[in-house]
Design an enzyme around this catalytic site. Structure first.
Site, PDB file in Angstrom:
ATOM      1  CB  SER A 165      -0.960  -0.042   1.181  1.00  0.00           C
ATOM      2  OG  SER A 165      -1.879   0.984   1.097  1.00  0.00           O
ATOM      3  CG  HIS A 166       0.287   3.846   3.272  1.00  0.00           C
ATOM      4  ND1 HIS A 166      -0.577   2.790   3.494  1.00  0.00           N
ATOM      5  CD2 HIS A 166       0.843   4.144   4.458  1.00  0.00           C
ATOM      6  CE1 HIS A 166      -0.553   2.486   4.785  1.00  0.00           C
ATOM      7  NE2 HIS A 166       0.291   3.292   5.392  1.00  0.00           N
ATOM      8  CG  ASP A 194      -2.788   4.056  -1.255  1.00  0.00           C
ATOM      9  OD1 ASP A 194      -3.531   3.936  -2.250  1.00  0.00           O
ATOM     10  OD2 ASP A 194      -2.770   3.235  -0.316  1.00  0.00           O
ATOM     11  CG  ASP A 207      -2.888  -0.246  -2.370  1.00  0.00           C
ATOM     12  OD1 ASP A 207      -2.671   0.877  -1.878  1.00  0.00           O
ATOM     13  OD2 ASP A 207      -3.638  -1.080  -1.832  1.00  0.00           O
ATOM     14  CG  ASP A 243      -6.176   0.912  -0.861  1.00  0.00           C
ATOM     15  OD1 ASP A 243      -5.232   1.721  -0.850  1.00  0.00           O
ATOM     16  OD2 ASP A 243      -6.208  -0.121  -0.157  1.00  0.00           O
ATOM     17  NE  ARG A 244      -3.868   4.139   3.293  1.00  0.00           N
ATOM     18  CZ  ARG A 244      -3.379   4.327   4.501  1.00  0.00           C
ATOM     19  NH1 ARG A 244      -2.898   5.503   4.847  1.00  0.00           N
ATOM     20  NH2 ARG A 244      -3.337   3.339   5.377  1.00  0.00           N
ATOM     21  CE  LYS A 298      -7.597   1.991   2.178  1.00  0.00           C
ATOM     22  NZ  LYS A 298      -7.279   1.066   3.263  1.00  0.00           N
TER      23      LYS A 298
HETATM   24  C1  VG1 Z   1      -3.825   1.490   8.449  1.00  0.00           C
HETATM   25  C2  VG1 Z   1      -5.035   2.372   8.608  1.00  0.00           C
HETATM   26  C3  VG1 Z   1      -6.306   1.600   8.289  1.00  0.00           C
HETATM   27  C4  VG1 Z   1      -6.204   0.999   6.883  1.00  0.00           C
HETATM   28  C5  VG1 Z   1      -4.936   0.173   6.768  1.00  0.00           C
HETATM   29  C6  VG1 Z   1      -4.711  -0.340   5.372  1.00  0.00           C
HETATM   30  O1  VG1 Z   1      -3.893   0.421   9.378  1.00  0.00           O
HETATM   31  O2  VG1 Z   1      -5.099   2.903   9.911  1.00  0.00           O
HETATM   32  O3  VG1 Z   1      -7.405   2.469   8.384  1.00  0.00           O
HETATM   33  O4  VG1 Z   1      -7.304   0.183   6.609  1.00  0.00           O
HETATM   34  O5  VG1 Z   1      -3.801   0.971   7.130  1.00  0.00           O
HETATM   35  O6  VG1 Z   1      -4.727   0.684   4.434  1.00  0.00           O
HETATM   36  P1  VG1 Z   1      -3.086   0.412  10.756  1.00  0.00           P
HETATM   37  O7  VG1 Z   1      -3.379  -0.891  11.384  1.00  0.00           O
HETATM   38  O8  VG1 Z   1      -1.627   0.622  10.424  1.00  0.00           O
HETATM   39  O9  VG1 Z   1      -3.596   1.585  11.529  1.00  0.00           O
HETATM   40  V1  VG1 Z   1      -3.838   0.540   3.015  1.00  0.00           V
HETATM   41  O10 VG1 Z   1      -4.162   1.727   2.010  1.00  0.00           O
HETATM   42  O11 VG1 Z   1      -2.375   0.352   3.737  1.00  0.00           O
HETATM   43  O12 VG1 Z   1      -4.309  -0.999   2.379  1.00  0.00           O
HETATM   44 CO    CO Z   2      -3.529   1.373   0.044  1.00  0.00          CO
END
Ligand code: VG1
Ligand code: CO
Length: 548
Positions: A120-121, A284, A286, A288-289, A384
């Site tokens: 992801s990010h 981000d 991937d 989704d953000r 998302k």
């Molecule tokens: C974080 C965010 C959460 C989100 C997750 C994955 O998780 O707080 O809201 O769903 O990342 O997002 P955590 O456990 O680090 O707080 V993504 O865009 O990384 O798939």
């Molecule tokens: Co993401």
């Protein structure tokens, strides 16, 4: 292609328990012998155990966000999937599929599931992060029951199945055989566009750009570059150059592909200039953000969800018949709760992580979902969706002929404003952080009835969630301190990090007026949290590593 099936002996890795969003580790960890293979074989073993013993009539989808090690991981996954008997395997051209596009492909093609290669990010590269996520038949992230079963298999794995075969040319669309499987390299964009086309009025959005509306979309060198170019600049005819940092890079150009003030600094700068475009947006790694900006104004994710909920039925054809309900993760601001009340629809509060929204959407309980971490989406897919959120905002602005700022002010005038901030303390000692949470869990219930930050504590607990559909219970999802003036302090440990522990503190204060200074408004809550969590005493930290 004639290939030899192999059964390769292996031994378990101890650290393959998926977190908030799949298995995320340092890339080098993933590059160890059999690390990817063990996890992927464990996915198939656990799916088989669930009652799909024969994969020959099933389709699997594979793709990733293009980060370092994406292609290598895909090549080995294709072979393992073929050796495990999948009839058909779809892979995005170039090994690319955004997270929401993966969800769209699984749903449209009736696949059994999908394997996503992304952290992801989190940054990408040999010295950075990598991840694997499994999505189930509904297109959404595997729920906890499934990820725990996968983990159980990783603990006892003794062998994986694979093939001796040359690699598949990922850059050429078309079909090849791999053992008994048919591997199809597909266009990563078209299924996704078809889904969005069923929701939005593309003609109206084209009209917006024809009238001179200016958007800057920062793809942060993640996977959304090609999607942004095809959809925004191609189909919606936004001028060329609307998409910046549009080429997916293995290391995202060296930065974090994280759409926030820190990592999308150039976009923020542009949006604060006197001749700033009408809207700024970023996604981000991937896809989704999302982050939404107006001229000199930042839309907090909680507000974005609330504004979309407020205007969806009026401005977006796909939601013309209204929303069935909305859902937000527990730490996310309560702005959307107030909109739901006005609309007369239910609002669900779930633990952090998109996987908890799946059952609500599948059972028709909710249409829109969101998280404070720049995530918004709807039941068009089960992830998302960053570009979807951008199209929602464009539709609202096109419908109301209002600016981002006017739209936001209008929302605050009607519903009041949730002043909201998240403070992250990264790189904490993991054992010490776990101890802190244990202590707080024992201590916070006794806060009820006491005074904190000029208000009385209405309730304090460690959030526990019972899924209304399957009755599963998820405990220890974060410390909540709820004050009687609607303010909240929430604290939880991140489940996506790859080093030490990260404490996230979330602060919310609801006020009827929209124009108060953010920091000052939240200061009493921040002060109270300092005393409660004793961060300086425990970790020697006097200020957060990141504030969003
Ligand atoms: C974080 C965010 C959460 C989100 C997750 C994955 O998780 O707080 O809201 O769903 O990342 O997002 P955590 O456990 O680090 O707080 V993504 O865009 O990384 O798939
Ligand atoms: Co993401």
């Amino acid at each position: 292609m004639e290939c030899q099936g192999l059964i390769v002996p292996t031994t378990p890795y101890e650290d393959q328990r998926p977190g908030t969003s799949g298995l995320r580790r340092k890339t080098r960890r993933f590059m160890q012998p059999h690390y990817v293979e063990n996890f992927v074989q464990s996915i198939f073993d656990s799916v088989r155990e669930e009652g799909a013993p024969d994969f020959s009539g099933e389709t699997l989808v594979v793709g990733g966000d293009g980060r370092y090690h994406n292609r290598e991981a895909i090549q080995s996954i294709l072979k393992i999937a073929a050796a495990n008997g999948f009839g058909r395997i779809l892979v995005g051209r170039g090994g690319l599929l955004s997270t929401p596009a993966m969800s769209a492909v699984i749903r449209r093609r009736g696949a059994l599931g999908g394997i996503l290669l992304t952290a992801s990010h989190n940054p990408g590269g040999a010295g950075a992060d990598f991840g694997i996520k499994y999505n189930i038949r509904n297109g959404g992230p595997a729920p906890e029951g499934v990820t725990e079963r996968i983990y159980a298999h990783t603990r006892v794995i003794e062998r994986f199945l694979t093939l001796e075969a040359p690699g598949v040319d990922l850059d050429r669309e078309g079909t090849v055989r791999l053992g008994d499987a048919e591997v199809a390299v597909i266009d990563p964009i078209s299924d996704y566009v078809a889904v969005l086309g069923g929701i939005f009025d593309f003609d109206a959005l084209r009209g917006l750009f024809r009238d001179g509306f200016r958007l800057v979309f920062d793809a942060m060198n993640g996977v959304t570059g090609p999607y942004g170019r095809a959809i925004l600049e191609g189909m919606l005819e936004a001028p060329e150059g609307t998409v910046i940092r549009g080429t997916p890079l293995e290391d995202f150009g060296g930065g974090h592909p994280d759409p926030d003030r820190r990592h999308a600094g150039e976009l923020f700068r542009r949006m604060s200039l006197p001749d700033a475009p009408d809207m700024g947006a970023a996604c981000d790694g991937d896809g989704d953000r999302n982050m939404i900006l107006g001229r000199g104004i930042f839309v907090s994710p909680g507000d974005s969800l609330a504004v979309i909920a407020q205007h969806a039925a009026g401005c977006i054809p796909g939601y013309g018949s209204g929303l069935r309900g909305v859902a937000r993760s527990m730490p996310t601001s309560t702005a959307v709760d107030r909109v739901a009340r006005a609309l007369g629809v239910p609002c669900y509060e779930t633990p952090t992580g998109w996987k908890f929204f799946g059952n609500l959407m599948d059972s028709g309980r909710c249409t829109l979902c969101g998280e404070e971490s720049f995530g918004t989406g709807s039941d068009h897919v089960r992830e998302k969706d960053g570009i979807w959120a951008v199209l929602c905002w464009l539709s609202i602005l096109a419908g109301d002929r209002a600016s981002v700022g006017e739209t936001l002010l209008g929302h605050w005038r009607r519903f009041g404003r949730s002043y909201f901030q998240r403070h992250d303390y990264a790189g904490l000692d993991a054992a010490q952080a776990a101890r802190m949470m244990d202590e707080l869990r024992g201590h916070v219930p006794s806060l009820a009835g006491t005074r904190l930050a000029d208000a009385a504590v209405r309730d304090a607990d460690d959030f526990s969630y019972t899924d209304p559909v399957d009755g599963s219970v998820s405990r220890n999802q974060g410390i909540r301190i709820l004050l009687d003036d609607g303010s909240r302090i929430v604290g939880r440990l991140s489940g996506t990090g790859t080093e030490g522990a990260t404490l996230r503190l979330y602060f919310e204060r609801v006020r009827p007026e929209g124009g108060l200074p953010l920091e000052e408004t939240l200061a009493p809550l921040v002060e109270a949290a300092r005393g409660l969590f004793r961060i300086e005493e425990r970790f020697g930290r006097t200020s957060p590593s990141v504030v969003t």
